[in-house]
Design an enzyme around this catalytic site. Structure first.
Site, PDB file in Angstrom:
ATOM      1  N   TYR A  87       0.648  -1.179   0.096  1.00 38.33           N
ATOM      2  CA  TYR A  87       0.064   0.062   0.116  1.00 38.33           C
ATOM      3  C   TYR A  87       0.943   1.306  -0.050  1.00 38.33           C
ATOM      4  O   TYR A  87       0.232   2.255  -0.007  1.00 38.33           O
ATOM      5  CB  TYR A  87      -1.050   0.093   1.281  1.00 38.33           C
ATOM      6  CG  TYR A  87      -1.954  -1.033   1.357  1.00 38.33           C
ATOM      7  CD1 TYR A  87      -3.024  -0.845   0.406  1.00 38.33           C
ATOM      8  CD2 TYR A  87      -1.670  -2.223   1.600  1.00 38.33           C
ATOM      9  CE1 TYR A  87      -4.103  -1.856   0.377  1.00 38.33           C
ATOM     10  CE2 TYR A  87      -2.941  -3.242   1.649  1.00 38.33           C
ATOM     11  CZ  TYR A  87      -4.014  -2.984   0.802  1.00 38.33           C
ATOM     12  OH  TYR A  87      -4.832  -4.072   0.888  1.00 38.33           O
ATOM     13  N   TYR A 460     -11.780  -0.472  -0.753  1.00 37.19           N
ATOM     14  CA  TYR A 460     -12.114  -0.069   0.334  1.00 37.19           C
ATOM     15  C   TYR A 460     -10.567   0.441   1.158  1.00 37.19           C
ATOM     16  O   TYR A 460     -10.782   1.060   2.011  1.00 37.19           O
ATOM     17  CB  TYR A 460     -12.562  -1.414   1.422  1.00 37.19           C
ATOM     18  CG  TYR A 460     -11.439  -2.694   2.030  1.00 37.19           C
ATOM     19  CD1 TYR A 460     -11.079  -2.021   3.443  1.00 37.19           C
ATOM     20  CD2 TYR A 460     -10.759  -3.125   1.193  1.00 37.19           C
ATOM     21  CE1 TYR A 460      -9.876  -3.188   3.742  1.00 37.19           C
ATOM     22  CE2 TYR A 460      -9.783  -4.032   1.422  1.00 37.19           C
ATOM     23  CZ  TYR A 460      -9.386  -4.269   2.858  1.00 37.19           C
ATOM     24  OH  TYR A 460      -8.280  -4.921   3.173  1.00 37.19           O
ATOM     25  N   ARG A 461      -9.590   0.129   0.457  1.00 35.11           N
ATOM     26  CA  ARG A 461      -8.459   0.738   0.663  1.00 35.11           C
ATOM     27  C   ARG A 461      -7.349   0.548  -0.443  1.00 35.11           C
ATOM     28  O   ARG A 461      -7.591  -0.407  -0.934  1.00 35.11           O
ATOM     29  CB  ARG A 461      -7.691   0.488   2.067  1.00 35.11           C
ATOM     30  CG  ARG A 461      -7.161  -1.047   2.186  1.00 35.11           C
ATOM     31  CD  ARG A 461      -6.522  -1.250   3.484  1.00 35.11           C
ATOM     32  NE  ARG A 461      -6.293  -2.741   3.941  1.00 35.11           N
ATOM     33  CZ  ARG A 461      -5.484  -3.031   4.887  1.00 35.11           C
ATOM     34  NH1 ARG A 461      -4.646  -2.341   5.599  1.00 35.11           N
ATOM     35  NH2 ARG A 461      -4.998  -4.244   4.950  1.00 35.11           N
TER      36      ARG A 461
END
Length: 515
Positions: A87, A460-461
């Site tokens: 991420y 969602y992310r």
């Protein structure tokens, strides 16, 4: 990439002032430091590289840093431990920012009677696990697959785990937050000085603010309250494998009602054969680089490791008598279904520790899947949220696996079943030493987003490269949610210093740089 002009002279002055406030030894500005805080899974680690980092140890030092950043208009990028690989890791959205590294903040306060903990951002899952073991507390953690990160950071980013407490954000109860002007606030019952209920009652009085600081850049969380799971008497369950790709549909439709009814209280994650195999072997042991994985190769891998095309572990926690009854209910639900294998699992208090995330033990072995292609491995993921429905899951599988094939990537999905939704995590494994492969990653990610958006499914992310892209998919009423977020951002952070671009939320002074 998101970037804007950085006042390097201003940053140099700010860093000297920060060094005076927290100690010069905790200001990191060498080239080696900048590399250490970069995105280690990126094709180009310089694309989001910071100019340096500062590592405070107390909330007072955090406040001092934020006030100095305001004075010099310096952008900060907040991390808890910076271990959220896939991420962005420690790297900021805005290249040239200063990383605000909270990993030195490691205080732990446990209320064993009520099953709560108050942690600072630097506390890792291993730290908290060791604390519980050392003090022989009758409590269990819920841990993510790769557990080397921050307990607080994972909850704030809506990370998930494997036990009944696996929705980590839902277990947050009370925060301490430094606001962008350096002010300090406690949410919920913590707004009353010395309240014994800070980690016991979530709402507090008036508006509830805990979720406002999840995936946002509205403040710096310096303490986070979390509910922990009482140690159960037993953990029973089944490890279930199915043989064919199309078995996904009936498998989800069998598990979904059990999840909605609360018979299964954790979120089962259905993964394909590659999720298991990528931690057990390397691709080049089976096929030459650049060659596709044929069905015969997949069959050989599955046979060697005795794994289904899809596999899922389901568990239930609590008194043995209740769990044994639950096992019979679940077994009955699967009666007559074309199950390849349904292996019962059983742990009862007094048995040797099982040592898995299903029993709250932190692990890091899933990181091995980044080595699947060899070289300097890495991964990124796209994880849209869907209704829990077998037909929709099959459609998602067919469309998404076709895109993997189109872009020459190996299909690595999972479907995690919540009470009313499921999350389809699509891992893109890659070799950063393969230039041709790395050229395809960005276009492939964008193709996945476009495909899911057409079905009105949203992520969602996401990775720092795609925060604007994902925010743009939330398009109701001319992106009203984004406009609301920006109004809040401008009110709290007029200088735009805290994590600009986080989750697609840009301050007014950088908004024109939104990609």
């Amino acid at each position: 990439m998101n970037s804007t002009a950085i006042d390097t002279a201003g940053i140099a002055r700010a860093l000297r002032a920060m060094g005076s406030a927290i100690g010069a030894q905790y200001v990191f500005t060498t080239e080696e430091d900048r590399i250490a805080y970069s995105d280690h899974y990126s094709a180009d680690e310089t694309s989001h590289q910071p100019l340096g980092a500062v590592a405070p140890a107390t909330v007072e030092e955090v406040q001092a840093i934020i006030r100095i950043a305001n004075e010099h208009k310096v952008p900060l990028w907040t991390i808890s431990r910076g271990k959220n690989f896939g991420y962005g890791g420690s790297a900021p959205v805005v290249k040239g920012s200063i990383v605000l590294d909270l990993s030195r903040m490691k205080k732990i306060e446990v209320d064993a009677e009520n099953g709560t903990v108050l942690v600072e951002p630097g506390v890792s899952f291993f730290d908290l696990f060791d604390f519980i073991q050392e003090h022989k507390l009758p409590l269990w953690l819920s841990v993510p697959g790769n557990s080397w990160g921050s307990v607080a950071g994972n909850a704030l980013d809506r990370g998930v785990g494997y036990t009944t407490y696996g929705d980590h954000a839902a277990r947050i109860c009370g925060l301490e937050v430094v606001l962008p002007d350096g002010d300090l606030v406690r949410t919920g019952m913590g707004a009353m000085s010395g309240s014994p209920n800070w980690q016991l009652y979530k709402p507090g009085y008036g508006p509830s603010w805990d979720t406002m600081f999840c995936q946002s850049n509205f403040g710096v969380v310096t303490k986070l309250g979390l509910w922990l799971m009482p140690e159960p008497e037993s953990v029973l369950g089944f490890d279930i494998d199915v043989d064919k790709p199309e078995d996904l549909g009936w498998l989800i439709d069998t598990l979904a009602p059990l999840r909605r009814q609360g018979i299964i209280q954790q979120s089962p994650s259905i993964g394909n054969w590659l999720r298991a195999a990528a931690t057990l072997t390397l691709r080049d042991e089976w096929v030459e680089p650049g060659k596709p994985l044929t069905e015969s190769v997949i069959t050989a891998i599955r046979k060697k490791f005795n794994i289904g095309w899809w596999g899922v572990a389901v568990r239930w926690y609590g008194p043995l008598e209740i769990n044994e009854a639950t096992s019979r209910v679940v077994e009955k639900a699967f009666a007559g279904k074309p199950v390849m294998a349904m292996r019962p699992t059983r742990w009862v208090k007094g048995d040797a520790p099982e040592g898995s995330p299903a029993t709250g033990v932190p692990v890091t072995y899933p990181l091995a899947n980044a080595n699947w292609f060899g070289g300097r491995g890495g991964h990124v993921s796209y994880s849209p949220v869907l209704p829990v429905n077998g037909a929709l899951a099959l459609d998602q599988y067919r469309r998404t696996s076709a895109l993997y094939a189109e872009y020459g990537m190996d299909y690595h999905p999972s479907f995690a079943i919540g009470e009313r939704h499921m999350t389809n995590v699509n891992q893109l494994l890659f070799n950063r030493d393969d230039p041709d492969m790395m050229k395809r990653v960005d276009s492939f990610m964008r193709a996945l987003v476009k495909d899911a958006t057409a079905k009105r499914y949203a992520e969602y992310r996401t990775h720092i490269d795609y925060m604007d892209l994902i925010a743009d998919t939330f398009d109701f009423n001319n992106h009203a949610l984004r406009r609301l977020n920006e109004r809040v951002k401008d009110a709290l952070d007029p200088n735009g210093i805290l994590s600009p671009g986080k989750s697609g939320i840009w301050p007014a002074n950088r908004r024109e740089k939104r990609s």
